[in-house]
Write a protein that holds these residues in place. Structure first.
Motif, PDB file in Angstrom:
ATOM      1  N   LEU A  88       5.090  12.919  69.914  1.00  6.03           N
ATOM      2  CA  LEU A  88       5.890  11.815  69.394  1.00  6.03           C
ATOM      3  C   LEU A  88       5.314  11.309  68.078  1.00  6.03           C
ATOM      4  N   ALA A  89       3.981  11.261  67.968  1.00  5.58           N
ATOM      5  CA  ALA A  89       3.359  10.810  66.719  1.00  5.58           C
ATOM      6  C   ALA A  89       3.721  11.744  65.565  1.00  5.58           C
ATOM      7  N   ALA A  90       3.727  13.057  65.822  1.00  2.40           N
ATOM      8  CA  ALA A  90       4.093  14.014  64.778  1.00  2.40           C
ATOM      9  C   ALA A  90       5.548  13.831  64.363  1.00  2.40           C
ATOM     10  N   PHE A  91       6.418  13.592  65.336  1.00  5.08           N
ATOM     11  CA  PHE A  91       7.836  13.380  65.020  1.00  5.08           C
ATOM     12  C   PHE A  91       8.012  12.089  64.221  1.00  5.08           C
ATOM     13  N   ALA A  92       7.266  11.038  64.593  1.00  7.80           N
ATOM     14  CA  ALA A  92       7.380   9.762  63.886  1.00  7.80           C
ATOM     15  C   ALA A  92       6.940   9.898  62.434  1.00  7.80           C
TER      16      ALA A  92
END
Length: 297
Positions: A88-92
């Motif tokens: 999720l952090a990479a997508f954000a």
């Protein structure tokens, strides 16, 4: 002279008639009423929902789907059951115009300026679960004997310690069986059956497929079961970030912790095998905990 006077009276009479006709003339046409312009309404906040998370707040335009489908929304709420924090952090980071909230887990070590972790106090949830387990065991145990309750699953000493504290608040003489097992459903079910064979009246497990298997074993023996998620209310945490977003405030690069006082720890659902009177006492205990008071039996 009489003729002049008569003419004067005729002139005055005609003047009066003219005034009367003028007074009786229809009024000028009225000006048409101004057309009312519609009141401009603020656009709704576009919120994406991923996984088992819901919000019940006015002023939202919600869309449920996968992260790829709703990831361009202004605010995206993602259940921690559906994705790892690192993903999720990479997508954000790849979508800086959107704001993301991981509901139910920490983002420690994976911080991003547009990502916030909504962490639930699982120790408080475990303590409340232990309190409920004590109520159930005390009601179902034989007179004069110490009731037995089992925690089934991988070794999680802090959570089990919190569970034990809650258990002994309502059942001081209860025996806690720590039935450890690997996080494999077959092993968890076997551990639950072993605990039941040792006299456990209630089976408690954390979550996931291990808990599913342990609960299935308890139900096969017609015994009540508990799992941690029954005492966690992630939608309360989700509602917090939504209300802030409606005010133009977004969170990132941090975790926000929610406990009993915030209303995020409470009784969501209980096993139907638990008597109604016991369930009522359990919900009263949750309300006491939310008020900052230690539950009482």
């Amino acid at each position: 002279m009489r003729h002049v006077a008569a003419l004067s009276l005729v002139v005055l009479a005609l003047a009066g008639c003219g005034s009367a006709r003028h007074a009786a003339a229809p009024p000028p046409p009225t000006v048409a009423a101004a057309v009312k312009k519609p009141i401009a309404r603020a656009p709704k906040l576009h919120v994406g929902l991923v996984g088992p998370v819901t919000v019940d707040t006015a002023g939202l335009a919600t869309q449920r789907g996968t992260l790829a489908q709703v990831g361009n929304a202004k605010l995206v709420l993602v259940s921690s059951q559906t994705i790892l924090p690192s993903r999720l952090a990479a997508f954000a980071r790849a979508h800086p115009r959107s704001h993301f909230a991981l509901v139910g887990a920490s983002t420690a070590g994976e911080h991003a300026p547009n990502l916030v972790g909504l962490v639930l106090r699982d120790d408080q949830a475990a303590q409340l679960a232990g309190f409920v387990a004590g109520l159930v065991a005390a009601d179902g145990g034989a007179t004069g004997s110490a009731p037995r309750v089992a925690w089934v699953g991988p070794v999680e000493r802090p959570l089990v310690g919190a569970f034990a504290r809650g258990l002994h608040e309502t059942a001081p003489h209860a025996v806690l069986l720590r039935q450890w097992s690997r996080r494999i459903p077959a092993r968890c079910k076997e551990a639950a059956l072993t605990a039941i064979g040792r006299g456990a009246l209630v089976v408690m497990a954390h979550d996931g497929t291990c808990a599913d298997a342990a609960i299935a074993a308890a139900h096969q023996q017609n015994l009540p079961s508990l799992r941690l998620s029954q005492f966690e209310l992630p939608d309360v945490a989700a509602g917090f970030v939504v209300r802030d977003a409606l005010s133009g405030v977004y969170h990132g690069n941090e975790d926000i912790v929610f406990g009993a006082v915030s209303g995020a720890i409470g009784v969501r659902t209980l096993d139907p095998r638990i008597p109604l009177a016991t369930a009522v006492r359990a919900r009263a205990a949750a309300q006491e905990l939310a008020s900052g008071v230690a539950p009482s039996g």
